[in-house]
Design an enzyme around this catalytic site. Structure first.
Site: not given
Ligand code: PDD
Length: 284
Positions: A32, A147, A179, A203
């Protein structure tokens, strides 16, 4: 009625049918993107398209319309009358529908592509006050650079944070901070800005990339180097970044108050520079 994009067409949302054999449904076999509309332009659309293509390539999903993402997104803004307000676009592409099997469909099937737009109110008060976040062992897989829509570790971790009155869950892997559940994180230690380097454990955020550029342009010392959890006591400031939250200060992490509970000076400089960039783009 909301108009959405589905497999090459713009349709009313209630006309969309997705097969129960879709591999997105069966295996979370898809990727996505989330892009922000700033009343007139998409912020770094080319960065999002580059990342979209990379995610598709890594999963070997052949979706031929990546280069049309910008025009699909713009059409969604227009058809839903969102031109003059802050809005977001979500795009998901899965490997397509096929009888359940761990191997990829052979011959290949057509990917399923779905995108929609929504207007939203930016959480400016949190950007002003800062947020409190929790720390937790990184329970995700080792390909966080893709992702992927397989976000269960992220959603259950974020839920845990929410239930504790916290605004994000920050992950720690082998003692190093990676993260957040849906954001990247930066730290200021002795005047230097730190964030985890690009790797399979984070990411590569589009906001992250642009904040690194903005910080460099502002003459702030930057090090793409992971911070150890046990160095939190040396952290003066922290902030998270993502497409919707932009730059949001962190004033407490894992129970440790930062900078007496107020957003720090370097964070404010970076927020201002980011806001100025948006204003300049709006003026174009
Ligand atoms: N999430 N890291 C993770 C795990 C994320 O899910 C995101 C974004 C980011 C920041 O990426 P960017 O700056 O490109 O938005 C980092 C989106 C917003 C989401 O899942 O809704």
């Amino acid at each position: 009625m909301e108009t959405v994009f589905f497999n090459g067409k713009f349709l009313p949302k209630n006309e969309i049918c997705i097969s129960p054999d879709d591999r997105g449904f069966l295996f979370a076999d898809g990727i996505y993107e989330v892009v922000r509309w700033y009343e007139g332009f998409f912020y770094d659309m080319s960065g999002h398209i580059t990342r979209l293509k990379r995610s598709l390539r890594e999963l070997r999903i052949n979706w031929p319309d990546s280069d049309s993402f910008s025009s699909i997104a713009l059409e969604l803004i227009k058809r839903n009358n969102l031109d003059n307000q802050p809005a977001m676009i979500y795009l998901q592409v899965t490997r397509g529908a096929s009888k359940r099997s761990h191997s990829f469909p052979s011959p290949e099937v057509t990917p399923t592509a779905y995108a929609y737009a929504w207007g939203f109110t930016p959480e400016k008060s949190l950007q002003e006050s800062g947020i409190k976040v929790m720390l937790k062992e990184d329970i995700r897989w080792s390909r966080c650079d893709i992702k992927s829509v397989a976000l269960l570790p992220n959603t259950i971790s974020f839920q845990e944070a929410s239930e504790n009155g916290l605004k994000e869950c920050i992950f720690v892997r082998n003692g190093f901070i990676t993260e957040g559940s849906h954001s990247n994180i930066f730290f200021v230690i002795e005047g230097t800005l730190f964030t985890h380097p690009e790797s399979n454990h984070v990411l590569s955020g589009i906001t992250r990339k642009n904040i690194l550029r903005i910080a460099n342009e502002a003459g702030i010392k930057v090090r793409e180097e992971a911070v150890q959890e046990n160095r939190i006591r040396f952290v003066k400031e922290a902030f998270i970044t993502n497409t919707s939250a932009e730059v949001t200060p962190v004033i407490e992490i894992g129970g440790n108050t930062l900078n007496d509970g107020v957003p720090g000076q370097v964070t404010r400089i970076i927020q201002d520079k980011f806001d100025n960039e948006i204003k300049a783009l709006k003026g174009k």
